[in-house]
Motif scaffolding. Structure first.
Motif, PDB file in Angstrom:
ATOM      1  N   ARG A   1       0.846  -1.198   0.000  1.00  0.00           N
ATOM      2  CA  ARG A   1       0.000   0.000   0.000  1.00  0.00           C
ATOM      3  C   ARG A   1       0.880   1.246   0.000  1.00  0.00           C
ATOM      4  NH1 ARG A   1      -2.124   3.785   3.704  1.00  0.00           N
ATOM      5  NH2 ARG A   1      -4.373   4.043   3.705  1.00  0.00           N
ATOM      6  N   GLU A   2       0.519   2.226  -0.785  1.00  0.00           N
ATOM      7  CA  GLU A   2       1.246   3.490  -0.780  1.00  0.00           C
ATOM      8  C   GLU A   2       1.038   4.195   0.561  1.00  0.00           C
ATOM      9  OE1 GLU A   2       3.259   5.008  -2.933  1.00  0.00           O
ATOM     10  OE2 GLU A   2       3.220   3.247  -4.251  1.00  0.00           O
ATOM     11  N   ARG A   3       2.136   4.627   1.154  1.00  0.00           N
ATOM     12  CA  ARG A   3       2.023   5.339   2.431  1.00  0.00           C
ATOM     13  C   ARG A   3       1.365   6.698   2.217  1.00  0.00           C
ATOM     14  NH1 ARG A   3       5.532   8.686   5.644  1.00  0.00           N
ATOM     15  NH2 ARG A   3       7.178   8.555   4.082  1.00  0.00           N
ATOM     16  N   ALA A   4       0.492   7.060   3.153  1.00  0.00           N
ATOM     17  CA  ALA A   4      -0.180   8.353   3.059  1.00  0.00           C
ATOM     18  C   ALA A   4       0.856   9.467   3.103  1.00  0.00           C
ATOM     19  CB  ALA A   4      -1.170   8.516   4.205  1.00  0.00           C
ATOM     20  N   ALA A   5       0.714  10.413   2.195  1.00  0.00           N
ATOM     21  CA  ALA A   5       1.630  11.546   2.178  1.00  0.00           C
ATOM     22  C   ALA A   5       1.419  12.400   3.418  1.00  0.00           C
ATOM     23  CB  ALA A   5       1.399  12.376   0.922  1.00  0.00           C
ATOM     24  N   ARG A   6       2.498  12.968   3.927  1.00  0.00           N
ATOM     25  CA  ARG A   6       2.403  13.825   5.104  1.00  0.00           C
ATOM     26  C   ARG A   6       1.854  15.190   4.683  1.00  0.00           C
ATOM     27  NH1 ARG A   6       5.048  13.629   9.935  1.00  0.00           N
ATOM     28  NH2 ARG A   6       6.368  11.963   9.129  1.00  0.00           N
ATOM     29  N   ALA A   7       0.662  15.505   5.160  1.00  0.00           N
ATOM     30  CA  ALA A   7       0.055  16.795   4.834  1.00  0.00           C
ATOM     31  C   ALA A   7       0.762  17.902   5.610  1.00  0.00           C
ATOM     32  CB  ALA A   7      -1.431  16.783   5.191  1.00  0.00           C
TER      33      ALA A   7
ATOM     34  N   VAL B   1      -0.786   4.712  20.215  1.00  0.00           N
ATOM     35  CA  VAL B   1      -0.391   3.405  19.690  1.00  0.00           C
ATOM     36  C   VAL B   1       0.967   3.018  20.261  1.00  0.00           C
ATOM     37  CG1 VAL B   1      -1.745   3.542  17.577  1.00  0.00           C
ATOM     38  CG2 VAL B   1       0.549   4.478  17.598  1.00  0.00           C
ATOM     39  N   ALA B   2       1.163   1.712  20.468  1.00  0.00           N
ATOM     40  CA  ALA B   2       2.421   1.205  21.028  1.00  0.00           C
ATOM     41  C   ALA B   2       2.972   0.104  20.145  1.00  0.00           C
ATOM     42  CB  ALA B   2       2.193   0.675  22.448  1.00  0.00           C
ATOM     43  N   ASN B   3       4.183   0.298  19.632  1.00  0.00           N
ATOM     44  CA  ASN B   3       4.868  -0.678  18.784  1.00  0.00           C
ATOM     45  C   ASN B   3       3.902  -1.303  17.776  1.00  0.00           C
ATOM     46  OD1 ASN B   3       7.552  -0.547  19.962  1.00  0.00           O
ATOM     47  ND2 ASN B   3       6.643  -1.480  21.774  1.00  0.00           N
ATOM     48  N   PRO B   4       3.263  -0.487  16.945  1.00  0.00           N
ATOM     49  CA  PRO B   4       2.159  -0.986  16.119  1.00  0.00           C
ATOM     50  C   PRO B   4       2.554  -1.971  15.039  1.00  0.00           C
ATOM     51  CG  PRO B   4       2.749   1.241  15.466  1.00  0.00           C
ATOM     52  CD  PRO B   4       3.530   0.947  16.711  1.00  0.00           C
ATOM     53  N   CYS B   5       3.848  -2.016  14.680  1.00  0.00           N
ATOM     54  CA  CYS B   5       4.262  -2.856  13.547  1.00  0.00           C
ATOM     55  C   CYS B   5       5.219  -3.964  13.952  1.00  0.00           C
ATOM     56  CB  CYS B   5       4.899  -1.983  12.466  1.00  0.00           C
ATOM     57  SG  CYS B   5       3.781  -0.724  11.813  1.00  0.00           S
ATOM     58  N   PHE B   6       5.367  -4.196  15.239  1.00  0.00           N
ATOM     59  CA  PHE B   6       6.341  -5.188  15.704  1.00  0.00           C
ATOM     60  C   PHE B   6       5.992  -6.580  15.166  1.00  0.00           C
ATOM     61  CE2 PHE B   6       7.788  -8.402  18.761  1.00  0.00           C
ATOM     62  CZ  PHE B   6       9.150  -8.141  18.754  1.00  0.00           C
ATOM     63  N   GLY B   7       6.949  -7.205  14.485  1.00  0.00           N
ATOM     64  CA  GLY B   7       6.783  -8.573  14.030  1.00  0.00           C
ATOM     65  C   GLY B   7       5.910  -8.749  12.805  1.00  0.00           C
ATOM     66  N   LEU B   8       5.549  -7.661  12.119  1.00  0.00           N
ATOM     67  CA  LEU B   8       4.641  -7.768  10.984  1.00  0.00           C
ATOM     68  C   LEU B   8       5.391  -7.766   9.659  1.00  0.00           C
ATOM     69  CD1 LEU B   8       1.722  -5.403  12.076  1.00  0.00           C
ATOM     70  CD2 LEU B   8       2.061  -7.829  12.571  1.00  0.00           C
ATOM     71  N   ASP B   9       4.709  -8.261   8.617  1.00  0.00           N
ATOM     72  CA  ASP B   9       5.293  -8.295   7.286  1.00  0.00           C
ATOM     73  C   ASP B   9       5.260  -6.905   6.651  1.00  0.00           C
ATOM     74  OD1 ASP B   9       2.719  -8.104   5.476  1.00  0.00           O
ATOM     75  OD2 ASP B   9       2.266  -9.515   7.077  1.00  0.00           O
ATOM     76  N   PHE B  10       5.983  -6.754   5.545  1.00  0.00           N
ATOM     77  CA  PHE B  10       6.107  -5.449   4.886  1.00  0.00           C
ATOM     78  C   PHE B  10       4.754  -4.865   4.522  1.00  0.00           C
ATOM     79  CE2 PHE B  10      10.613  -6.094   4.370  1.00  0.00           C
ATOM     80  CZ  PHE B  10      11.113  -4.818   4.219  1.00  0.00           C
ATOM     81  N   ALA B  11       3.874  -5.698   3.954  1.00  0.00           N
ATOM     82  CA  ALA B  11       2.576  -5.184   3.518  1.00  0.00           C
ATOM     83  C   ALA B  11       1.780  -4.649   4.695  1.00  0.00           C
ATOM     84  CB  ALA B  11       1.805  -6.283   2.794  1.00  0.00           C
ATOM     85  N   SER B  12       1.784  -5.379   5.808  1.00  0.00           N
ATOM     86  CA  SER B  12       1.046  -4.933   6.989  1.00  0.00           C
ATOM     87  C   SER B  12       1.662  -3.674   7.580  1.00  0.00           C
ATOM     88  CB  SER B  12       1.020  -6.054   8.048  1.00  0.00           C
ATOM     89  OG  SER B  12       0.301  -7.172   7.578  1.00  0.00           O
ATOM     90  N   VAL B  13       2.993  -3.603   7.596  1.00  0.00           N
ATOM     91  CA  VAL B  13       3.666  -2.408   8.118  1.00  0.00           C
ATOM     92  C   VAL B  13       3.276  -1.180   7.304  1.00  0.00           C
ATOM     93  CG1 VAL B  13       5.914  -1.273   8.355  1.00  0.00           C
ATOM     94  CG2 VAL B  13       5.603  -3.626   9.163  1.00  0.00           C
ATOM     95  N   ALA B  14       3.315  -1.300   5.983  1.00  0.00           N
ATOM     96  CA  ALA B  14       2.954  -0.169   5.127  1.00  0.00           C
ATOM     97  C   ALA B  14       1.502   0.233   5.342  1.00  0.00           C
ATOM     98  CB  ALA B  14       3.195  -0.526   3.662  1.00  0.00           C
TER      99      ALA B  14
ATOM    100  N   LEU C   1       7.621   8.453  10.838  1.00  0.00           N
ATOM    101  CA  LEU C   1       6.248   8.905  11.057  1.00  0.00           C
ATOM    102  C   LEU C   1       6.131  10.206  11.850  1.00  0.00           C
ATOM    103  CD1 LEU C   1       4.412   5.556  11.920  1.00  0.00           C
ATOM    104  CD2 LEU C   1       4.364   6.804   9.767  1.00  0.00           C
ATOM    105  N   ALA C   2       7.004  10.413  12.827  1.00  0.00           N
ATOM    106  CA  ALA C   2       6.767  11.462  13.818  1.00  0.00           C
ATOM    107  C   ALA C   2       7.114  12.854  13.296  1.00  0.00           C
ATOM    108  CB  ALA C   2       7.551  11.168  15.086  1.00  0.00           C
ATOM    109  N   ASP C   3       6.381  13.843  13.827  1.00  0.00           N
ATOM    110  CA  ASP C   3       6.726  15.255  13.634  1.00  0.00           C
ATOM    111  C   ASP C   3       7.715  15.708  14.699  1.00  0.00           C
ATOM    112  OD1 ASP C   3       4.669  16.139  11.479  1.00  0.00           O
ATOM    113  OD2 ASP C   3       3.472  15.057  12.952  1.00  0.00           O
TER     114      ASP C   3
END
Length: 510
Positions: free
Chosen positions: A252-258, A435-448, A477-479
């Motif tokens: 999935r294309e990552r949402a652009a940072r507005a 959110v806490a460690n939202p992508c830990f242990g996930l595949d690339f598609a899920s991380v994106a 991700l962070a500002d």
């Protein structure tokens, strides 16, 4: 241990030939051949379930391969158990420390030996240990309990323990997951130096491309139990390695940072203090503000209060002092307050902490709305049809792969559990997302997918607090980044005005 055993052995080459391992109908390894030259620093890459752990467990003797063989320096060896691996000079540094915290470094080293004496002549043993450390490129204090060591010192001791036991083919499993960036670079740099001098051979399991490109000589990529490619690091890019790992999976294309100006303060943590289960302070006057349309990433080495901060915000740990404010309104983490103040969250390990495993996907998605229309009538009567209709809508919108809404959520993959919980938490009007460690242990598609969903909420104006042990995730991700050390926030800066080294120094408490 004899004095001659303290003489370093030269690095050895490792080769696996046509190695296969099945668990019932699952082919965890399928005809995997791998070659690691002596004195090289080799990266083993692959997503969760790709076969990396199975391969190294076969090499270490924890598993017996159904087919195939292991060669050291070109000669086939039989490894029936970890003791055989040790006898052949193969050692492993695990993701979590295996040291005894109450013992000193010297005591930890001594008890690791198969021939540890019943009565210890410490004068003699410490003289030998000092001579051993003199030959090593890094040191640790021998007479201090390991409990007082920083994470970097513990990892050094784990590596020294293998070298002390005459292990010169080292397998490292995510060796930098609990280290600051500075500690990680120091340790990997020292190991690379040893490998280039021909003292050791290193195989490193990692998911951090930056470390692969900076320290490794070559790469092997596993996918679905097969060796799908690799080569010299000098000829590879992050994109090539990522594509080998995921195959034809669509990302999935990552949402652009507005672009957004500084919004109003939405979430404020004012002087938060909390104790551990044993009554010791784990949060010490935590102060932080998160604005509308902003992601603030909480960075820090594991064990510095990040988990307890999330527990306080989730109502799983009581506050001893301080207040949480949502748009200047005091927030108590109750179901009613979450609903009225539009606060949503995704904890670490959602199957364990945010779902009921034996309940269906539809029922888990309904946890936020089961007692409200149209699912509930008269405040108590549940209507199954609206519940299923809502679940189908969210399953489609958030691309949750499930046989049906009636499937138990425990039967889904980790990434799809994460998507289902996110579908529930993001389906309403979100003012605050935690959110806490939202992508830990996930595949690339899920991380994106999940990072894209988080960014979309930020772009819509939500205040997002991201607690993550993955510094790359925070920098993406962070500002702003806020560093926790010793139970308090000791550094806050816009991501564009800081760097990895500065963040790492504050993670180490400097």
């Amino acid at each position: 241990m004899t004095d001659t055993a303290l003489v370093p052995r030269r690095a050895v080459s490792l080769e696996t030939v046509a190695m296969s391992k099945r668990f019932g109908p699952l082919a965890a390894l399928d005809d995997v051949s791998l070659r690691v030259p002596a004195g090289s620093f080799h990266a083993l890459l692959g997503e969760n379930g790709a076969g990396k752990s199975t391969l190294v467990k076969c090499i270490m003797g924890f598993y017996s391969a159904d087919e195939g063989s292991v060669l050291l320096d070109g000669k086939e060896v039989e490894i029936r158990n970890p003791r055989d691996a040790r006898a052949h000079g193969i050692g492993m540094v695990y993701q979590h420390f295996t040291l005894v915290p109450s013992l000193t470094a010297a005591e930890n080293l001594l008890i690791s030996r198969a021939d540890a004496p019943l009565v210890v002549d410490w004068t003699k043993e410490k003289r030998k240990l000092a001579a051993f450390l003199d030959r090593m490129p890094f040191k640790v204090p021998l007479d201090i309990p390991v409990a007082q060591f920083a994470a970097g010192e513990k990892q050094k001791l784990e590596i020294l323990k293998l070298l002390y036991l005459d292990q010169h083919l080292l397998i490292l499993d995510e060796p930098t997951s609990v280290l600051t960036p500075g500690e990680a670079d120091e340790i990997l740099g020292l190991l690379r130096g040893m490998s280039r001098r021909g003292e050791i051979t290193v195989i490193m399991i990692t998911h951090k491309f930056r470390e692969v490109l900076s320290f490794c000589d070559s790469v092997t990529v596993l996918r679905r139990g097969r060796n799908v490619g690799g080569g010299d690091v000098a000829e590879l890019t992050t994109e090539i390695m990522a594509r080998l790992m995921i195959g034809d999976t669509q990302i999935r294309e990552r949402a652009a940072r507005a672009e957004r100006g500084t919004g109003k303060t939405v979430l404020e943590l004012a002087g938060l203090c909390a104790n551990s289960d044993e009554g010791l302070p784990v949060l010490k006057t935590v102060n932080l503000k998160v604005h509308a349309g902003e992601i603030v990433g909480i960075a820090g080495v594991s064990g510095n209060g990040q988990s307890q901060l999330f527990e306080v915000l989730a109502g799983q740990r009581p506050l001893d002092d301080g207040r949480v404010l949502i748009r200047d309104t005091p927030f108590e983490p109750s179901r009613d307050s979450y609903y009225k103040l539009k606060v949503f969250g995704l904890p670490e390990e959602p199957l364990k902490n945010a779902a009921v495993p034996k309940m269906t996907v539809a029922e888990n998605i309904a946890f936020r709305s089961f007692d409200r229309p149209p699912i509930a009538k008269f405040g108590w009567w549940l209507s199954p049809a609206p519940l299923r209709d809502k679940a189908r809508e969210l399953i489609a919108r958030y691309r949750v792969k499930t046989p049906s809404p009636e499937t138990a959520i425990a039967d889904l993959s980790g990434g799809n559990v994460q998507r289902a919980v996110l579908a529930r938490e993001l389906s309403g009007d979100v003012d605050v997302l935690i959110v806490a460690n939202p992508c830990f242990g996930l595949d690339f598609a899920s991380v994106a997918e999940i990072r894209g969903q988080i960014m979309e909420q930020r772009n819509r104006g939500a205040a997002v607090l991201l607690v993550s042990e993955d510094l790359d995730e925070i920098l993406e991700l962070a500002d702003r980044v806020a560093v926790m050390s010793g139970g308090t926030i000791n550094y806050v800066a816009p991501v564009g005005e800081t760097d990895r080294a500065t963040i790492g120094q504050h993670m180490a408490g400097h």
